[in-house]
Write an enzyme that holds these catalytic residues in place. Structure first.
Site, PDB file in Angstrom:
ATOM      1  N   LYS A  53       0.845  -1.207   0.000  1.00  0.00           N
ATOM      2  CA  LYS A  53       0.000   0.000   0.000  1.00  0.00           C
ATOM      3  C   LYS A  53       0.880   1.257   0.000  1.00  0.00           C
ATOM      4  O   LYS A  53       0.630   2.205  -0.734  1.00  0.00           O
ATOM      5  CB  LYS A  53      -0.932  -0.009   1.229  1.00  0.00           C
ATOM      6  CG  LYS A  53      -2.009  -1.084   1.136  1.00  0.00           C
ATOM      7  CD  LYS A  53      -2.793  -1.248   2.445  1.00  0.00           C
ATOM      8  CE  LYS A  53      -3.735  -2.437   2.357  1.00  0.00           C
ATOM      9  NZ  LYS A  53      -4.503  -2.713   3.569  1.00  0.00           N
ATOM     10  N   GLN A  97      -4.367  -1.241   9.828  1.00  0.00           N
ATOM     11  CA  GLN A  97      -4.299  -2.566   9.208  1.00  0.00           C
ATOM     12  C   GLN A  97      -4.898  -3.631  10.131  1.00  0.00           C
ATOM     13  O   GLN A  97      -4.606  -3.676  11.325  1.00  0.00           O
ATOM     14  CB  GLN A  97      -2.837  -2.903   8.860  1.00  0.00           C
ATOM     15  CG  GLN A  97      -2.649  -4.190   8.095  1.00  0.00           C
ATOM     16  CD  GLN A  97      -3.261  -4.194   6.687  1.00  0.00           C
ATOM     17  OE1 GLN A  97      -3.457  -3.154   6.076  1.00  0.00           O
ATOM     18  NE2 GLN A  97      -3.578  -5.373   6.193  1.00  0.00           N
ATOM     19  N   ASP A 120     -10.841   3.068   4.343  1.00  0.00           N
ATOM     20  CA  ASP A 120     -11.231   1.656   4.272  1.00  0.00           C
ATOM     21  C   ASP A 120     -12.748   1.508   4.154  1.00  0.00           C
ATOM     22  O   ASP A 120     -13.242   0.425   3.836  1.00  0.00           O
ATOM     23  CB  ASP A 120     -10.792   0.935   5.556  1.00  0.00           C
ATOM     24  CG  ASP A 120      -9.495   0.173   5.379  1.00  0.00           C
ATOM     25  OD1 ASP A 120      -9.242  -0.335   4.270  1.00  0.00           O
ATOM     26  OD2 ASP A 120      -8.740   0.090   6.373  1.00  0.00           O
TER      27      ASP A 120
HETATM   28  N1  GUN Z   1      -6.592  -6.540   6.288  1.00  0.00           N
HETATM   29  C1  GUN Z   1      -6.973  -7.293   5.208  1.00  0.00           C
HETATM   30  N2  GUN Z   1      -7.653  -6.540   4.323  1.00  0.00           N
HETATM   31  C2  GUN Z   1      -7.692  -5.287   4.827  1.00  0.00           C
HETATM   32  C3  GUN Z   1      -8.240  -4.066   4.358  1.00  0.00           C
HETATM   33  O1  GUN Z   1      -8.851  -3.974   3.285  1.00  0.00           O
HETATM   34  N3  GUN Z   1      -8.068  -2.989   5.196  1.00  0.00           N
HETATM   35  C4  GUN Z   1      -7.411  -3.074   6.377  1.00  0.00           C
HETATM   36  N4  GUN Z   1      -7.314  -1.964   7.105  1.00  0.00           N
HETATM   37  N5  GUN Z   1      -6.892  -4.196   6.828  1.00  0.00           N
HETATM   38  C5  GUN Z   1      -7.027  -5.293   6.063  1.00  0.00           C
END
Ligand code: GUN
Length: 294
Positions: A53, A97, A120
């Site tokens: 990311k 996360q 998110d």
């Molecule tokens: N862990 C797995 N997928 C995601 C996501 O789309 N966002 C976040 N914040 N954590 C994750």
């Protein structure tokens, strides 16, 4: 033969568009869209996702700031970081996360994020807006799934869409997005009875079950479009590890189109995070009086 929906190509196109939006944003505001990424502990998969990311942000000129905290961080400690990020006007997006270390309740933590910075789309305000069909920040994976579907389905109205999985991250939001497009949506899950009978009547199937190769050829009707959100590492016949989705893809040649694993949904999730970050930044700047007058 089912066509493959090329997530890498579609994600690349979206990323180019977002990169152009970043340039416009910088020209108009003199600041860069900025994403804060919070990672607790050192779960290897989470570290890989976060690195991906951050790199994607860097590539298109989004400023990304990583906040790494020990897995022993208390709720109070995490709240104080989130509060600081919420009140920092230079930060437009906040991502914590998941999964969080044991002892921290994800929904309590996610509720603390300013909904305008919730790139998110997990905050109840955004979930509520998505449910009511109003202006929401939409979770990245379902947003990406819809874009993949839109590349092959031109009229969603009245189609039967079956979603396998009822998670807050994928199953529920993709169901709402499909409903918004006037599909007839059936949400199924682990305890659904006669699942293959249900999927067999669908023109669209979105599988987010986290169960390798759950969906077999005879679960899918001819010409259906299948989006496979799952990704699991399994041992191949030669004993070597390989990545598979939630569909037994080699049995689905009678489908109209299917997303590959890897290279389907995965790349879209990161591209949609970039899009959400710029969207959040634009909205926060538009909300400021000087820009509102412009
Ligand atoms: N862990 C797995 N997928 C995601 C996501 O789309 N966002 C976040 N914040 N954590 C994750």
């Amino acid at each position: 033969m089912a066509s493959l929906i090329d997530g890498k190509k579609i994600a690349k196109r979206l990323t180019h568009e977002v990169a152009a939006d970043v340039i416009d944003f910088v020209e108009q505001t003199g600041t860069r869209p900025t994403l804060a990424v919070v990672l607790l502990g050192d779960d290897p998969a989470s570290c890989v996702y976060v690195a991906r990311k951050l790199a994607a942000c860097r590539e298109i000129g989004i400023t990304s700031v990583e906040h790494r905290l020990p897995s022993t961080t208390s709720q109070f400690g995490l709240f104080s970081l989130i509060d600081q990020l919420n009140s920092d006007p230079a930060v437009h997006g906040i991502l914590v996360q998941l999964p969080l270390p044991h002892g921290l309740d994800p929904s309590t933590i996610l509720d603390r994020i300013d909904p305008r910075k919730d790139v998110d789309g997990f905050h109840p305000v955004n979930f509520g807006r998505l449910s009511s069909g109003t202006d929401a920040l939409v979770p990245c994976t379902p947003l990406g799934c819809m874009m993949l579907l839109e590349s092959v389905v031109h009229n969603f109205k009245g189609l039967h869409a079956v979603v396998i999985g009822k998670s807050n991250i994928v199953g529920k939001p993709i169901s709402l997005l499909l409903l918004e497009r006037a599909c007839t949506v059936t949400i199924t899950h682990k305890l659904t009875r006669n699942l293959p009978d249900i999927t067999r009547s669908a023109e669209i199937v979105v599988v987010a079950a986290g169960h390798p190769e759950l969906v077999k050829g005879n679960w899918i009707k001819a010409n259906a479009v299948v989006v496979d959100v799952g990704i699991s590492r399994v041992s191949g016949p030669d004993g070597r590890p390989r990545l598979v989705g939630d569909c037994a893809r080699q049995e689905l040649s009678h489908a109209r189109a299917i997303t590959p694993v890897p290279g389907g949904v995965g790349p879209m999730t990161v591209a949609c995070l970039l899009a959400n970050t710029v969207r959040a930044a634009l909205k926060q700047h538009r909300a400021q009086p000087t820009l509102r007058r412009a």
